[in-house]
Design a protein around this motif. Structure first.
Motif, PDB file in Angstrom:
ATOM      1  N   ALA A  10     -31.783 -18.129 -61.472  1.00 24.30           N
ATOM      2  CA  ALA A  10     -32.086 -18.502 -60.080  1.00 24.30           C
ATOM      3  C   ALA A  10     -31.972 -19.999 -59.827  1.00 24.30           C
ATOM      4  O   ALA A  10     -31.716 -20.413 -58.695  1.00 24.30           O
ATOM      5  CB  ALA A  10     -33.485 -18.021 -59.702  1.00 24.30           C
ATOM      6  N   ALA A  35     -27.604 -13.525 -61.027  1.00 24.03           N
ATOM      7  CA  ALA A  35     -27.833 -14.862 -60.474  1.00 24.03           C
ATOM      8  C   ALA A  35     -27.041 -15.912 -61.249  1.00 24.03           C
ATOM      9  O   ALA A  35     -26.490 -16.843 -60.664  1.00 24.03           O
ATOM     10  CB  ALA A  35     -29.322 -15.195 -60.500  1.00 24.03           C
ATOM     11  N   GLU A  59     -23.404 -15.576 -60.094  1.00 29.36           N
ATOM     12  CA  GLU A  59     -23.228 -16.069 -58.721  1.00 29.36           C
ATOM     13  C   GLU A  59     -23.312 -17.593 -58.677  1.00 29.36           C
ATOM     14  O   GLU A  59     -22.541 -18.257 -57.986  1.00 29.36           O
ATOM     15  CB  GLU A  59     -24.283 -15.461 -57.788  1.00 29.36           C
ATOM     16  CG  GLU A  59     -24.068 -13.979 -57.524  1.00 29.36           C
ATOM     17  CD  GLU A  59     -24.912 -13.458 -56.356  1.00 29.36           C
ATOM     18  OE1 GLU A  59     -25.459 -14.283 -55.592  1.00 29.36           O
ATOM     19  OE2 GLU A  59     -25.010 -12.225 -56.214  1.00 29.36           O
ATOM     20  N   ASP A 109     -27.415 -14.039 -53.483  1.00 30.50           N
ATOM     21  CA  ASP A 109     -28.426 -14.746 -54.280  1.00 30.50           C
ATOM     22  C   ASP A 109     -28.101 -16.241 -54.334  1.00 30.50           C
ATOM     23  O   ASP A 109     -28.960 -17.094 -54.102  1.00 30.50           O
ATOM     24  CB  ASP A 109     -28.472 -14.153 -55.699  1.00 30.50           C
ATOM     25  CG  ASP A 109     -29.535 -14.825 -56.557  1.00 30.50           C
ATOM     26  OD1 ASP A 109     -29.261 -15.939 -57.063  1.00 30.50           O
ATOM     27  OD2 ASP A 109     -30.627 -14.259 -56.716  1.00 30.50           O
ATOM     28  N   ALA A 110     -26.834 -16.546 -54.607  1.00 37.82           N
ATOM     29  CA  ALA A 110     -26.441 -17.954 -54.721  1.00 37.82           C
ATOM     30  C   ALA A 110     -26.477 -18.658 -53.363  1.00 37.82           C
ATOM     31  O   ALA A 110     -26.766 -19.848 -53.286  1.00 37.82           O
ATOM     32  CB  ALA A 110     -25.049 -18.063 -55.337  1.00 37.82           C
ATOM     33  N   GLY A 165     -30.090 -19.433 -52.851  1.00 35.94           N
ATOM     34  CA  GLY A 165     -30.460 -20.428 -53.858  1.00 35.94           C
ATOM     35  C   GLY A 165     -29.914 -21.805 -53.504  1.00 35.94           C
ATOM     36  O   GLY A 165     -30.613 -22.822 -53.598  1.00 35.94           O
ATOM     37  N   GLN A 216     -34.416 -14.819 -54.388  1.00 34.64           N
ATOM     38  CA  GLN A 216     -34.453 -16.239 -53.987  1.00 34.64           C
ATOM     39  C   GLN A 216     -35.367 -16.431 -52.774  1.00 34.64           C
ATOM     40  O   GLN A 216     -36.052 -17.451 -52.661  1.00 34.64           O
ATOM     41  CB  GLN A 216     -33.045 -16.736 -53.657  1.00 34.64           C
ATOM     42  CG  GLN A 216     -32.097 -16.803 -54.849  1.00 34.64           C
ATOM     43  CD  GLN A 216     -32.318 -18.028 -55.731  1.00 34.64           C
ATOM     44  OE1 GLN A 216     -33.266 -18.796 -55.552  1.00 34.64           O
ATOM     45  NE2 GLN A 216     -31.454 -18.210 -56.714  1.00 34.64           N
TER      46      GLN A 216
END
Lengths: 348, 321
Positions: free
Chosen positions: A135, A170, A173, B59-60, B63, B91
């Motif tokens: 994350a 995560a 990504e 997610d990114a 984030g 996130q």
């Protein structure tokens, strides 16, 4: 309030010659020693019931962790993970901040609201990890993206993860985003052979983790994580390449976690054969042997440094133990910074 | 001049970009393409370098917005559909929502969720996520029902120092029009009486406000005066306005388009039952979508979600009790 960038940041400049190499090595070694001694103290406090939650040791990973931080500069971003005590201290976190987080002091940055390794001062570029692995990668990428939008150049972001964390979505990504945007991000993967009890063989199927770098279209570096000199040199190259516009850099270090996942874990699942291989070498002991061999330090000096680290740790712990603990009656129990938007019905 | 709910969202983003250099937009296909719904049409051209196409990585995306917020920016993130925000859920609820409380670092990000059902959208392009996000501490959850609110609340969302989940309803994008953009607005956190009435209180938000108003117009022809309360934001939830309405009518029906287990309507009923039990002349009721995924075919979808007709049935039942 801010983190002080201490002596090592000033003392350790990128190695350009034999003299500075020695200084870099010695400085890094001193942070490794302080990290080891402080974590041994935290572990002993944990066993004595003085620390709530758990204690997570970076034993065996100090050389890698410190090598990241000593290659960063003021203004860079560091987002450490679970086994980065050495890197945290070398990046500028005070021993006081670290100890306050573990002991839950009300005066610390986390004020008893979060503890142990889940600590940081994000506005100072020292990010506070969440437990969900991978994350933090896009978070550092986003900070670097923001700096680019603001026209700020020259800064690097570095973040760490284990081989287990590379299995998360995560991670993928985040690394992919950083690659597409060509951000100055250094992703350091400590392949410490076990994610809690799960061996690396059950974690990934490529021959070498660093092979993944090619898939993302970014540079990959491999290093022996038990060798301080090798770690310092590899991170110097990787951080330098990121700073010079080379895009994201993936560093994969091979080593072995020499402690349990946390101090509650006796790590009996670690293959004893593995401990006898080069992977199982203690990087701190190896660094000491190298210091002696190169005649950069005498046994007496090393003993004095260790005693000094122990004194510093003991004094800090003693001071923090006298500090006030979190007080539920003085908490505002409010998760928003906009107090007017607090849902009063549920909090009253 | 007539302006739609969707255009109001675009105009609010344009104003936020023009007024504050810290604002930038981030999401999938939002750059020169202008977004799946064209909520960012022409903005990439008008604000070069500040409307960024992202990778297909929810997610990114979230984030990265958090990291940018730590750096002092005020990102507006577009999730292509509210449904896809579950990929960035971690996130949102574990990172953005905890950041200020843990570290005293504000996290001013606005996450736009194109929400709710439309004809033929099916299980993965129709969801309402407000109850999920409202459950977590550290988030503000807005559910505008009008063109004016879509505009003013989005601007307020960007100005707020905390993460905001902005649930904009896709059904209202083109259907709903106003004469112009507002110059002033009620602050977030205040519900409003969308239609006054003395017989029964119907609490709704987002697209359900319009179903409730349609029902209220129908019942008015039968002599029943329904008061419709538009919550505007579900977190914070303006309990006082709801209680004041129930004090006038003695009867409560809470309506939401999300799934029936828990959620906003359950919260409204629980609050009124615990803080306004004596005000009630009948047991408080709630009406939600059915407890199945959202169906694709309009024949099924029209029954799955609460409609004016279904709300009318529930109100008549409530008035008989």
């Amino acid at each position: 309030m801010g983190i002080g960038f201490g002596m090592v940041q000033a003392m350790v400049t990128p190695a350009t010659g034999a003299g500075s190499l020695k200084e870099t090595y010695l400085g890094a070694y001193r942070w490794m020693l302080l990290a080891r001694v402080s974590e041994e103290k935290y572990a002993s406090l944990y066993r004595g019931g003085k620390i709530h939650g758990s204690v997570f040791l970076g034993k065996g990973q100090e050389a890698l962790s410190v090598s990241i931080a000593v290659n960063l500069r003021k203004g860079d971003i560091f987002s450490p993970l679970i086994r980065d005590q050495a890197g945290r201290l070398a990046f500028g976190e005070s021993l006081l901040d670290s100890t306050r987080a573990y002991l839950g002091s009300r005066l610390g940055a986390m004020r008893g609201r979060d503890g142990n390794i889940h600590r940081g001062r994000p506005r100072d570029g020292y990010f506070a990890m969440i437990s969900h692995l991978g994350a933090m990668i896009p978070a550092v990428a986003g900070a670097l993206l923001a700096r680019r939008m603001k026209g700020m150049t020259g800064a690097v972001g570095a973040t760490t993860i284990g081989e287990g964390g590379t299995s998360t979505g995560a991670f993928h990504e985040g690394v992919n985003l950083a690659a597409v945007e060509q951000l100055p991000l250094v992703i350091v993967i400590a392949n410490n052979q076990y994610a809690y009890s799960t061996p690396a063989s059950k974690q990934f199927a490529c021959g070498d983790l660093v092979d993944k770098a090619a898939g993302y279209g970014i540079a990959g570096h491999s290093v022996d994580g038990t060798d301080l000199a090798a770690c310092l040199e590899t991170l110097r190259k990787a951080v330098g390449a990121a700073r010079d516009g080379g895009g994201p850099q993936m560093v994969v270090a091979s080593l072995l976690r020499l402690a349990g996942h946390g101090e509650h874990d006796d790590f009996r699942y670690v293959d004893p054969e593995l401990r006898r291989t080069a992977l199982g070498r203690d990087c701190l002991e190896a660094a000491e042997a190298a210091l002696l061999e190169k005649r950069w330090a005498t046994p007496k000096e090393i003993a004095a440094w260790r005693a000094e680290a122990a004194r510093q740790v003991d004094e800090t712990v003693a001071a923090v133990q006298r500090e006030p603990l979190p007080n539920p009656d003085e908490e505002d129990w409010c998760a928003l910074s906009s107090k007017r938007l607090v849902d009063g019905f549920t909090t009253e | 001049m007539s302006i739609t709910y969707l255009e109001a969202i675009r105009e609010a983003q344009a104003k936020a970009l023009a007024d504050d250099p810290r604002v930038f937009l981030y999401g999938q296909d939002i750059g020169s393409f202008g977004g799946a719904f064209k909520a960012t049409k022409n903005l990439a051209k008008e604000f070069p370098g500040r409307v960024l196409d992202s990778t297909l990585s929810e997610d990114a995306i979230i984030g990265a917005a958090i990291g940018a917020a730590i750096e002092g920016m005020r990102p507006i993130v577009e999730m292509q559909y509210a449904d896809f925000s579950t990929v960035g859920f971690n996130q949102i609820v574990n990172h953005a929502a905890t950041l200020f409380w843990r570290t005293e670092t504000p996290c001013p990000i606005t996450i736009r969720l194109p929400s709710g059902g439309t004809n033929g959208s099916g299980p993965f392009h129709s969801q309402n996520m407000e109850s999920l996000y409202a459950h977590y501490p550290g988030l503000v959850v807005m559910t505008p029902a009008t063109v004016e609110d879509a505009y003013s609340m989005l601007l307020e969302a960007v100005a707020i120092d905390d993460p905001v989940i902005f649930c904009e309803h896709k059904y209202l994008y083109y259907h709903l029009k106003a004469d112009g953009l507002p110059t002033e607005a009620e602050p977030v956190g205040k519900a409003k009486i969308a239609r006054p009435g003395r017989d029964v209180t119907v609490v709704a938000y987002s697209a359900m406000v319009h179903e409730a108003l349609e029902m209220a117009r129908e019942l008015a022809t039968e002599g029943t005066e329904v008061e419709v309360v538009d919550l505007r934001s579900v977190k914070p939830l303006d309990t006082d306005t709801v209680l004041a309405s129930v004090a006038r009518t003695g009867r409560l029906l809470a309506v939401g388009e999300s799934f029936p287990w828990g959620g906003v309507t359950a919260e409204v009923v629980a609050r009124v039952a615990s803080a306004g039990f004596g005000l009630l002349d009948a047991a408080p009721q709630r009406l939600n979508a059915k407890d199945t995924p959202v169906p694709f075919h309009p024949n099924l979808w029209g029954t799955h979600r609460p409609t004016a007709r279904a709300i009318a049935i529930a109100v008549r039942e409530l008035l008989r009790s």
